[in-house]
Design a protein around this motif. Structure first.
Motif, PDB file in Angstrom:
ATOM      1  N   ASP A 231       1.067  -1.162   0.212  1.00 14.12           N
ATOM      2  CA  ASP A 231      -0.004  -0.184   0.116  1.00 14.12           C
ATOM      3  C   ASP A 231       1.018   1.102  -0.103  1.00 14.12           C
ATOM      4  OD1 ASP A 231      -2.341  -1.283  -0.047  1.00 14.12           O
ATOM      5  OD2 ASP A 231      -2.827  -1.266   2.300  1.00 14.12           O
ATOM      6  N   TRP A 232       1.877   1.141   0.847  1.00 15.01           N
ATOM      7  CA  TRP A 232       2.996   2.252   0.693  1.00 15.01           C
ATOM      8  C   TRP A 232       3.353   2.673  -0.660  1.00 15.01           C
ATOM      9  CZ3 TRP A 232       6.634   1.039   5.348  1.00 15.01           C
ATOM     10  CH2 TRP A 232       5.972   1.240   6.604  1.00 15.01           C
ATOM     11  N   GLN A 233       3.868   1.457  -1.089  1.00 19.03           N
ATOM     12  CA  GLN A 233       4.662   1.637  -2.608  1.00 19.03           C
ATOM     13  C   GLN A 233       3.439   2.276  -3.619  1.00 19.03           C
ATOM     14  OE1 GLN A 233       7.387   1.187  -0.922  1.00 19.03           O
ATOM     15  NE2 GLN A 233       8.123   0.731  -2.905  1.00 19.03           N
ATOM     16  N   LEU A 234       2.278   1.733  -3.621  1.00 21.74           N
ATOM     17  CA  LEU A 234       1.373   2.292  -4.409  1.00 21.74           C
ATOM     18  C   LEU A 234       0.866   3.508  -4.337  1.00 21.74           C
ATOM     19  CD1 LEU A 234      -0.983  -0.959  -4.274  1.00 21.74           C
ATOM     20  CD2 LEU A 234       0.029  -0.247  -6.215  1.00 21.74           C
ATOM     21  N   ILE A 235       0.872   4.178  -3.098  1.00 15.97           N
ATOM     22  CA  ILE A 235       0.540   5.526  -2.864  1.00 15.97           C
ATOM     23  C   ILE A 235       1.622   6.535  -3.049  1.00 15.97           C
ATOM     24  CG2 ILE A 235       0.588   5.976  -0.428  1.00 15.97           C
ATOM     25  CD1 ILE A 235      -2.492   6.494  -2.392  1.00 15.97           C
ATOM     26  N   GLY A 236       2.960   5.989  -2.879  1.00 17.85           N
ATOM     27  CA  GLY A 236       4.170   6.697  -3.019  1.00 17.85           C
ATOM     28  C   GLY A 236       4.435   7.171  -1.747  1.00 17.85           C
ATOM     29  N   PHE A 237       4.344   6.467  -0.554  1.00 15.15           N
ATOM     30  CA  PHE A 237       4.664   6.777   0.869  1.00 15.15           C
ATOM     31  C   PHE A 237       5.901   6.176   1.083  1.00 15.15           C
ATOM     32  CE2 PHE A 237       4.472   5.879   5.415  1.00 15.15           C
ATOM     33  CZ  PHE A 237       4.315   7.046   6.009  1.00 15.15           C
ATOM     34  N   ALA A 238       6.860   6.916   1.851  1.00 19.93           N
ATOM     35  CA  ALA A 238       8.102   6.497   2.327  1.00 19.93           C
ATOM     36  C   ALA A 238       8.044   6.558   3.955  1.00 19.93           C
ATOM     37  CB  ALA A 238       9.095   7.194   1.486  1.00 19.93           C
ATOM     38  N   HIS A 239       8.289   5.700   4.422  1.00 21.06           N
ATOM     39  CA  HIS A 239       8.193   5.693   6.217  1.00 21.06           C
ATOM     40  C   HIS A 239       9.323   6.414   6.499  1.00 21.06           C
ATOM     41  CE1 HIS A 239       8.544   4.035  10.198  1.00 21.06           C
ATOM     42  NE2 HIS A 239       7.086   3.761  10.159  1.00 21.06           N
ATOM     43  N   GLY A 240      10.405   6.011   6.251  1.00 18.25           N
ATOM     44  CA  GLY A 240      11.566   6.823   6.451  1.00 18.25           C
ATOM     45  C   GLY A 240      12.423   6.267   7.497  1.00 18.25           C
ATOM     46  N   VAL A 241      12.159   5.618   8.595  1.00 19.77           N
ATOM     47  CA  VAL A 241      12.746   4.736   9.725  1.00 19.77           C
ATOM     48  C   VAL A 241      12.260   3.599  10.053  1.00 19.77           C
ATOM     49  CG1 VAL A 241      11.666   6.283  11.384  1.00 19.77           C
ATOM     50  CG2 VAL A 241      13.517   5.306  11.761  1.00 19.77           C
ATOM     51  N   MET A 242      12.187   2.504   8.947  1.00 23.72           N
ATOM     52  CA  MET A 242      11.849   1.475   9.280  1.00 23.72           C
ATOM     53  C   MET A 242      12.408   0.280  10.086  1.00 23.72           C
ATOM     54  SD  MET A 242      10.337   0.275   5.370  1.00 23.72           S
ATOM     55  CE  MET A 242       9.736  -1.247   5.976  1.00 23.72           C
ATOM     56  N   ASN A 243      12.876   0.645  11.186  1.00 20.79           N
ATOM     57  CA  ASN A 243      13.581  -0.081  12.223  1.00 20.79           C
ATOM     58  C   ASN A 243      12.639  -0.896  12.788  1.00 20.79           C
ATOM     59  OD1 ASN A 243      15.940   1.764  12.116  1.00 20.79           O
ATOM     60  ND2 ASN A 243      15.128   3.053  13.798  1.00 20.79           N
ATOM     61  N   THR A 244      13.153  -2.219  13.373  1.00 18.46           N
ATOM     62  CA  THR A 244      11.954  -3.076  13.760  1.00 18.46           C
ATOM     63  C   THR A 244      11.431  -2.466  15.009  1.00 18.46           C
ATOM     64  OG1 THR A 244      14.033  -3.943  15.264  1.00 18.46           O
ATOM     65  CG2 THR A 244      13.713  -5.176  13.082  1.00 18.46           C
ATOM     66  N   ASP A 245      11.865  -1.644  15.654  1.00 14.85           N
ATOM     67  CA  ASP A 245      10.837  -1.108  16.756  1.00 14.85           C
ATOM     68  C   ASP A 245       9.896  -0.035  16.164  1.00 14.85           C
ATOM     69  OD1 ASP A 245      13.569   0.343  16.576  1.00 14.85           O
ATOM     70  OD2 ASP A 245      12.263   1.968  17.439  1.00 14.85           O
ATOM     71  N   ASN A 246       9.877   0.043  15.105  1.00 14.57           N
ATOM     72  CA  ASN A 246       8.836   0.963  14.290  1.00 14.57           C
ATOM     73  C   ASN A 246       7.843   0.130  13.550  1.00 14.57           C
ATOM     74  OD1 ASN A 246       9.801   3.516  15.554  1.00 14.57           O
ATOM     75  ND2 ASN A 246      11.265   3.742  14.044  1.00 14.57           N
ATOM     76  N   LEU A 247       7.741  -1.087  13.391  1.00 14.17           N
ATOM     77  CA  LEU A 247       6.900  -1.765  12.888  1.00 14.17           C
ATOM     78  C   LEU A 247       6.002  -2.505  13.929  1.00 14.17           C
ATOM     79  CD1 LEU A 247       8.507  -3.376   9.902  1.00 14.17           C
ATOM     80  CD2 LEU A 247       7.274  -1.270   9.831  1.00 14.17           C
ATOM     81  N   SER A 248       4.626  -2.489  13.670  1.00 13.08           N
ATOM     82  CA  SER A 248       3.456  -3.056  14.427  1.00 13.08           C
ATOM     83  C   SER A 248       3.110  -4.376  14.006  1.00 13.08           C
ATOM     84  CB  SER A 248       2.338  -2.469  14.496  1.00 13.08           C
ATOM     85  OG  SER A 248       1.284  -2.888  14.818  1.00 13.08           O
ATOM     86  N   ILE A 249       2.914  -5.252  15.080  1.00 12.86           N
ATOM     87  CA  ILE A 249       2.549  -6.728  14.809  1.00 12.86           C
ATOM     88  C   ILE A 249       1.210  -6.776  13.799  1.00 12.86           C
ATOM     89  CG2 ILE A 249       3.732  -7.649  16.805  1.00 12.86           C
ATOM     90  CD1 ILE A 249       0.954  -7.766  17.922  1.00 12.86           C
ATOM     91  N   THR A 250       0.478  -5.761  13.906  1.00 15.35           N
ATOM     92  CA  THR A 250      -0.865  -5.748  13.380  1.00 15.35           C
ATOM     93  C   THR A 250      -0.995  -5.419  11.860  1.00 15.35           C
ATOM     94  OG1 THR A 250      -1.468  -3.267  13.983  1.00 15.35           O
ATOM     95  CG2 THR A 250      -2.145  -5.189  15.310  1.00 15.35           C
ATOM     96  N   GLY A 251       0.450  -4.876  11.140  1.00 18.81           N
ATOM     97  CA  GLY A 251       0.598  -4.557  10.035  1.00 18.81           C
ATOM     98  C   GLY A 251      -0.139  -3.076   9.551  1.00 18.81           C
ATOM     99  N   SER A 252       0.102  -2.231  10.681  1.00 19.71           N
ATOM    100  CA  SER A 252      -0.625  -0.799  10.522  1.00 19.71           C
ATOM    101  C   SER A 252       0.593   0.031  10.712  1.00 19.71           C
ATOM    102  CB  SER A 252      -1.771  -0.804  11.892  1.00 19.71           C
ATOM    103  OG  SER A 252      -1.993   0.392  11.766  1.00 19.71           O
ATOM    104  N   THR A 253       0.546   1.172   9.761  1.00 20.98           N
ATOM    105  CA  THR A 253       1.666   2.132   9.821  1.00 20.98           C
ATOM    106  C   THR A 253       2.037   2.587  11.242  1.00 20.98           C
ATOM    107  OG1 THR A 253       1.155   2.340   7.570  1.00 20.98           O
ATOM    108  CG2 THR A 253       2.620   3.836   8.391  1.00 20.98           C
ATOM    109  N   LEU A 254       3.115   2.788  11.625  1.00 17.24           N
ATOM    110  CA  LEU A 254       3.314   3.200  13.065  1.00 17.24           C
ATOM    111  C   LEU A 254       4.692   4.147  13.052  1.00 17.24           C
ATOM    112  CD1 LEU A 254       1.728   3.236  15.822  1.00 17.24           C
ATOM    113  CD2 LEU A 254       3.683   1.250  16.413  1.00 17.24           C
TER     114      LEU A 254
END
Length: 506
Positions: A231-254
């Motif tokens: 979904d991020w790629q499709l809309i052109g969104f870049a999270h910027g800091v995809m460390n493991t502590d910044n990814l949720s277990i629910t697959g929701s952007t955090l």
């Protein structure tokens, strides 16, 4: 509200109970009425009348149970050890109007045992960016945290300069990160089975019906994460800091701190000024998601029940790539209004190449396709299409008219004309009304461009929050052309202008 503070029932090593540290003279920034209604917050007069006091840390309702979470993580690919909520508190957990558990997390609430060298605060500029981005992502139908509202204060906070302290009440379906399991594996391995049961029962209860519930849970996390990143790629969104502590277990952007939305299409774009190697560049996000999940899954080798083995964990991870590709390719075809098939994908990737080679605006270019399909009904999109064709001509140092049907005389235009003819040939075989619906519902008119956010921040720093409110309303209907929009809301930066990376400091 219907409180369900289940995290407080877990082992106390996982968190620290504490109230927020009050901000000086908290004042209204913006209040999200949509989220308030979703939570049932607006049904409680005490919450409604005292929401600024609550977000400012001056009042904690009796039903709240504030705590800071302990977790760990890999940051930029390196083990960072213990981390945790250094400036935020999980204030309460509630069931929303859909009976889904939601976390109320106050960001900017002061020091915690996990603050390390930080000051426990958040500044106004990053608070506004997160507030508007969470709202934007949700309205774009991308799973993400949102926010109830934010306040500004007289508390001074030192970053690159002295700034106004602020606080945001973030709302998310979970604040459990991949890094929670990393913390347990390193510092409290005896809790892994209990914590796994909690994650499974609280967020993936449907997996209990499986013959192997734990493996079903792990595979579901992998699948949800793959779809989120697609979904991020499709809309052109870049999270910027995809460390493991910044990814949720629910697959929701955090925890999207130095985020950005793609403007002129450059897959190698880096939007985090601290990302010196480009690890988290837009084009690398799918691979980083896989890397993070591989790190996370390895810790479950400690479990011996439910068929958990090295091979079974590898099988869970193996679904990531096909899930991502299926979701991304379907979405990419839908952005063209085409069915998911090889001919459509060929056209889609040729279009992306055209955008990249000529540095065209990602959002505007996809939306402009409506003018090819229904030019008589889409005056706004016709303007976008005229701009696209004009830029193709300018890119080849060739002056042309602004009509999309102008005869081509440059290489870039020749590529465009050939693509256009093939695209219209495929469209002619389909139901026109269905194509239009697909184009309108998959290609937004408005994204949160950096300049939009910056204008709102500059005004807010002068005590004027009207631009925040206008952008909130604009982004509430991103797929619809609106009168409240101004030209700058959809204007691409100059082709030779570098899209500025964003600071992590917040």
């Amino acid at each position: 509200m219907r409180y369900q503070n289940t995290y407080t029932n877990l082992d106390t090593r996982l968190y620290h109970r504490q109230p927020p540290t009050p901000l000086d003279n908290p004042r209204v920034g913006h209040f999200n009425t949509q989220v308030a209604e979703q939570l049932g917050w607006n049904d409680d007069d005490d919450l409604m009348t005292r929401w600024v006091e609550i977000l400012g840390g001056h009042y904690v309702p009796a039903e709240f149970a504030p705590l800071s979470m302990a977790y760990a993580g890999h940051q930029f690919g390196q083990w960072a050890g213990q981390l945790g909520d250094g400036r935020g508190l999980l204030m309460a957990q509630v069931l929303d109007n859909n009976d889904q558990l939601q976390d109320l997390h106050l960001k900017g609430s002061g020091l915690t045992p996990y603050s390390r060298m930080g000051d426990g605060r958040a500044v106004l500029r990053s608070t506004i960016r997160e507030y508007l981005c969470g709202h934007a992502l949700n309205q774009l139908n991308i799973p993400a945290s949102n926010a109830l509202g934010f306040v500004v204060s007289d508390t001074p906070v030192r970053r690159e300069r002295m700034e106004a302290g602020a606080a945001l009440m973030r709302v998310a379906d979970s604040h459990i990160r991949l890094g929670h399991v990393e913390w347990i594996a390193s510092f409290a391995p005896d809790l892994l089975a209990e914590f796994t049961d909690y994650m499974l029962d609280t967020y993936y209860s449907e997996c209990r019906d499986s013959d192997q519930p734990v493996l079903a849970f792990l595979q579901s996390v992998v699948e949800r994460t793959a779809r989120m990143i697609a979904d991020w790629q499709l809309i052109g969104f870049a999270h910027g800091v995809m460390n493991t502590d910044n990814l949720s277990i629910t697959g929701s952007t955090l925890d999207f701190g130095p985020f950005g939305f793609m403007e002129r299409f450059n897959p190698a774009w880096i939007n985090n000024h601290s990302d010196h190697t480009g690890r988290y560049a837009y084009q690398n996000q799918p691979a980083i998601g896989h890397w993070n999940l591989n790190v996370w899954l390895s810790h479950f080798m400690r479990l011996t029940q439910d068929g958990v083995t090295r091979d079974s964990l590898a099988e869970c991870l193996a679904v990531y790539e096909p899930t991502f590709m299926q979701h991304y390719q379907q979405g990419l075809c839908a952005k063209l209004g085409l069915p998911h098939q090889s001919e459509s994908l060929k056209l889609a990737f040729e279009f992306l190449t055209l955008l990249e080679d000529n540095l065209l605006d990602y959002t505007n270019s996809f939306r402009a396709l409506l003018a090819l399909v229904a030019p008589e009904d889409c005056p706004y999109e016709q303007q976008l299409l005229d701009t696209l064709v004009l830029e193709l001509g300018d890119n080849a140092n060739n002056e042309i008219g602004t009509n999309a049907d102008t005869n081509i005389s440059t290489d870039a235009q020749q590529v465009w004309q050939a693509w256009r003819e093939e695209y219209l040939a495929q469209i002619s075989l389909l139901d026109k009304a269905a194509v239009i619906v697909s184009l309108q519902s998959n290609n937004p008119v408005y994204i949160l461009r950096n300049d939009m956010a910056q204008r709102a921040i500059l005004a807010a720093e002068q005590g004027q929050f009207e631009e925040v409110a206008r952008l909130y309303e604009l982004l509430a209907s991103p797929y619809t052309v609106q009168d409240r929009a101004i030209e700058l809301d959809t204007t691409a930066p100059a082709r030779n202008a570098r899209q500025q990376p964003i600071s992590c400091s917040s």
